[in-house]
Design a protein around this motif. Structure first.
Motif, mmCIF file in Angstrom:
data_model
loop_
_atom_site.group_PDB
_atom_site.id
_atom_site.type_symbol
_atom_site.label_atom_id
_atom_site.label_comp_id
_atom_site.label_asym_id
_atom_site.label_seq_id
_atom_site.Cartn_x
_atom_site.Cartn_y
_atom_site.Cartn_z
ATOM 1 N N GLY A 431 0.811 -1.213 0.000
ATOM 2 C CA GLY A 431 0.000 0.000 0.000
ATOM 3 C C GLY A 431 0.844 1.262 0.000
ATOM 4 O O GLY A 431 0.522 2.246 -0.686
ATOM 5 N N MET A 432 1.963 1.234 0.748
ATOM 6 C CA MET A 432 2.857 2.390 0.767
ATOM 7 C C MET A 432 3.451 2.643 -0.619
ATOM 8 O O MET A 432 3.592 3.787 -1.048
ATOM 9 C CB MET A 432 3.978 2.163 1.783
ATOM 10 N N LEU A 433 3.788 1.562 -1.325
ATOM 11 C CA LEU A 433 4.348 1.717 -2.669
ATOM 12 C C LEU A 433 3.298 2.238 -3.643
ATOM 13 O O LEU A 433 3.606 3.048 -4.527
ATOM 14 C CB LEU A 433 4.911 0.390 -3.162
ATOM 15 N N VAL A 434 2.066 1.778 -3.506
ATOM 16 C CA VAL A 434 0.991 2.267 -4.379
ATOM 17 C C VAL A 434 0.787 3.764 -4.153
ATOM 18 O O VAL A 434 0.669 4.552 -5.110
ATOM 19 C CB VAL A 434 -0.314 1.501 -4.128
ATOM 20 N N LEU A 435 0.753 4.176 -2.894
ATOM 21 C CA LEU A 435 0.624 5.607 -2.593
ATOM 22 C C LEU A 435 1.813 6.386 -3.153
ATOM 23 O O LEU A 435 1.655 7.506 -3.655
ATOM 24 C CB LEU A 435 0.521 5.813 -1.079
ATOM 25 N N GLY A 436 2.999 5.771 -3.073
ATOM 26 C CA GLY A 436 4.175 6.422 -3.634
ATOM 27 C C GLY A 436 4.071 6.587 -5.138
ATOM 28 O O GLY A 436 4.474 7.616 -5.678
ATOM 29 N N GLY A 437 3.527 5.561 -5.808
ATOM 30 C CA GLY A 437 3.332 5.665 -7.258
ATOM 31 C C GLY A 437 2.377 6.779 -7.625
ATOM 32 O O GLY A 437 2.601 7.528 -8.585
#
Length: 460
Positions: A431-437
């Motif tokens: 989820g953190m990576l998706v938000l980062g994207g």
């Protein structure tokens, strides 16, 4: 002082302070606060297998760091390697951004684990320390850490070596005490079915290995201050190899010392035994009495603080390097006008580390490892392979031995650690990576850069 026209930072770190930086980071509060968690993961001394799995992973991954760090010795470490490997103007921008994005969380989490360990051992001396007192202590230690780092790198190199010496004294005291009072029957008291190799066993082994990796983390810390290392092509690989080998031996000695004196059943499961938070102090009290245990606890506090010092020093350079390259907020690229250090990055990461120290140790470790694995560790291994193929003529003062075997072993190890993590933690990391994207796309759109504008194109 060694100067380099390619960097505004002075190159003052030789092999000794570079190795001291890595080892101080690696030998912080980790082995003193995680042994109860390690034994809880598999319910007995068979959890030491987690240390061996972790050691194989970090040795192989250390070769990845050594080759990349020697070839590209600049501030920022992984940020720089990912950017160069995946292409500066396209996917390298995305990978670099995602790394800094997740690092803004995972970096302070790792530093915070040292603050948590510091507070845990402080409770041995101040038994009446309640939750409010712990928070105030973490805030104080965090602010002191920032204050010590708010100065020139020349003074920091001397501080690093002095903290390293204190760390070595502490671990030596544990190992000597354990060796003199070691009881094999206590250390190797395996429970029934200790090695049943079931699904539960491998899930527990993954948990133990994550704790082991956490304790080894820091073998690459010198890569984050590559701009400040003398003769980086030689110093970076050697400091990684020396620190990993030395700390591996020390960790084995510390673990056997503790479980060879105190039966593991007395502090497993960890959450049911409050004394597990300062288990090494308990061991010293049992052998030498409360006065010696108190002195030793002060040494552990020194060691824990030294670790957070080394971490914040190296990690504060990452957003700085990203900002200097135009891949992160411009303010993070500012150098102190007189001290010539990245003060904005230092203050931000230092503040977030204090806040992260308010959470539990188990939560901090799992969240930190999972958020790093995909982009930083796995991404870096893929990046090394891409560079080997795309830039075969790149100067490489150090080349990985037996390439690509160590890289593939490290990659499989990181996949194992990720796959055996609790689903909720995996979802948190993804989820953190998706938000980062999403943040990357918004940032690129507002700044009119790739993928909304081709590299080199201009708006009309």
């Amino acid at each position: 002082m060694t100067t380099d026209s390619s960097t505004p930072l002075p190159r003052r770190f030789g092999l000794l302070p570079a190795t001291a930086l890595n080892m101080t980071n690696m030998m912080g509060a980790g082995p003193f606060i995680t042994i109860p968690l390690l034994m809880t993961a598999l319910g007995g001394p068979q959890a030491m297998l987690g240390w061996l799995v972790a050691l194989v992973i970090v040795i192989c991954d250390g070769m990845v760091w050594s080759e990349l760090g020697a070839a590209m010795p600049g501030s920022g470490g992984s940020f720089q390697y990912l950017r160069e490997a995946f292409g500066r103007e396209r996917f390298g921008r995305l990978m670099g951004f995602l790394f800094v994005w997740q690092f803004v969380l995972s970096g302070p989490l790792e530093i915070a684990s040292g603050y948590i360990g510091f507070a845990a051992y402080a409770r041995y001396i101040w038994s009446g320390l309640d939750r409010t007192g712990v928070i105030l202590l973490i805030v104080f230690v965090g602010l002191l850490n920032v204050a010590l780092l708010y100065r020139r790198i020349h003074a920091i190199a001397r501080i690093t070596v002095s903290l390293w010496v204190g760390t070595l004294i502490t671990v030596l005291a544990v190992i000597v005490t354990g060796a003199m009072n070691f009881q094999p029957a206590v250390a190797f008291d395996f429970p029934p079915g200790a090695f049943d190799f079931s699904l539960g066993f491998f899930l527990g082994l993954g948990a133990a290995s994550r704790i082991g990796v956490y304790d080894y983390l820091g073998y690459y810390d010198v890569c984050y201050i590559g701009d400040e290392v003398r003769d980086p092509g030689r110093v970076i690989p050697r400091s990684i190899l020396i620190s990993t080998a030395a700390v591996a031996l020390i960790y084995i000695g510390i673990n056997l010392s503790i479980i060879g004196v105190i039966p593991w059943r007395e502090f497993v499961p960890a959450d049911a035994h409050p004394e597990s938070g300062f288990i090494v102090s308990t061991m010293m009290e049992r052998v030498h009495g409360s006065r010696v245990a108190t002195i030793f606890t002060l040494l552990v506090l020194w060691t824990a603080f030294g670790s957070t010092f080394a971490l914040l020093l190296g990690y504060s350079r990452i957003p700085f390097a990203a900002a200097q390259s135009g891949y992160f907020f411009r303010a993070f690229g500012r150098l102190h006008p007189t001290g010539q250090f990245p003060y904005v990055s230092l203050l931000v990461l230092g503040g977030l580390s204090i806040v992260a120290g308010f959470f539990s140790l188990g939560t901090v470790i799992d969240a930190m490892i999972v958020t790093r694995i995909i982009v930083q560790f796995m991404g870096q291994i893929v990046g090394l392979m891409l560079l080997r193929r795309r830039a075969p003529d790149m100067p490489r003062p150090y080349r990985m031995w037996l390439y690509p075997v160590p890289a593939l072993v490290a990659l499989l190890g990181w996949i194992f650690l990720f796959a055996t993590t609790q689903i909720r933690v995996i979802l948190f990391g993804v989820g953190m990576l998706v938000l980062g994207g999403i943040a990357f796309l918004i940032w690129s759109w507002r700044t009119e850069r790739w993928p909304f504008l081709e590299p080199g194109a201009t708006t009309t």
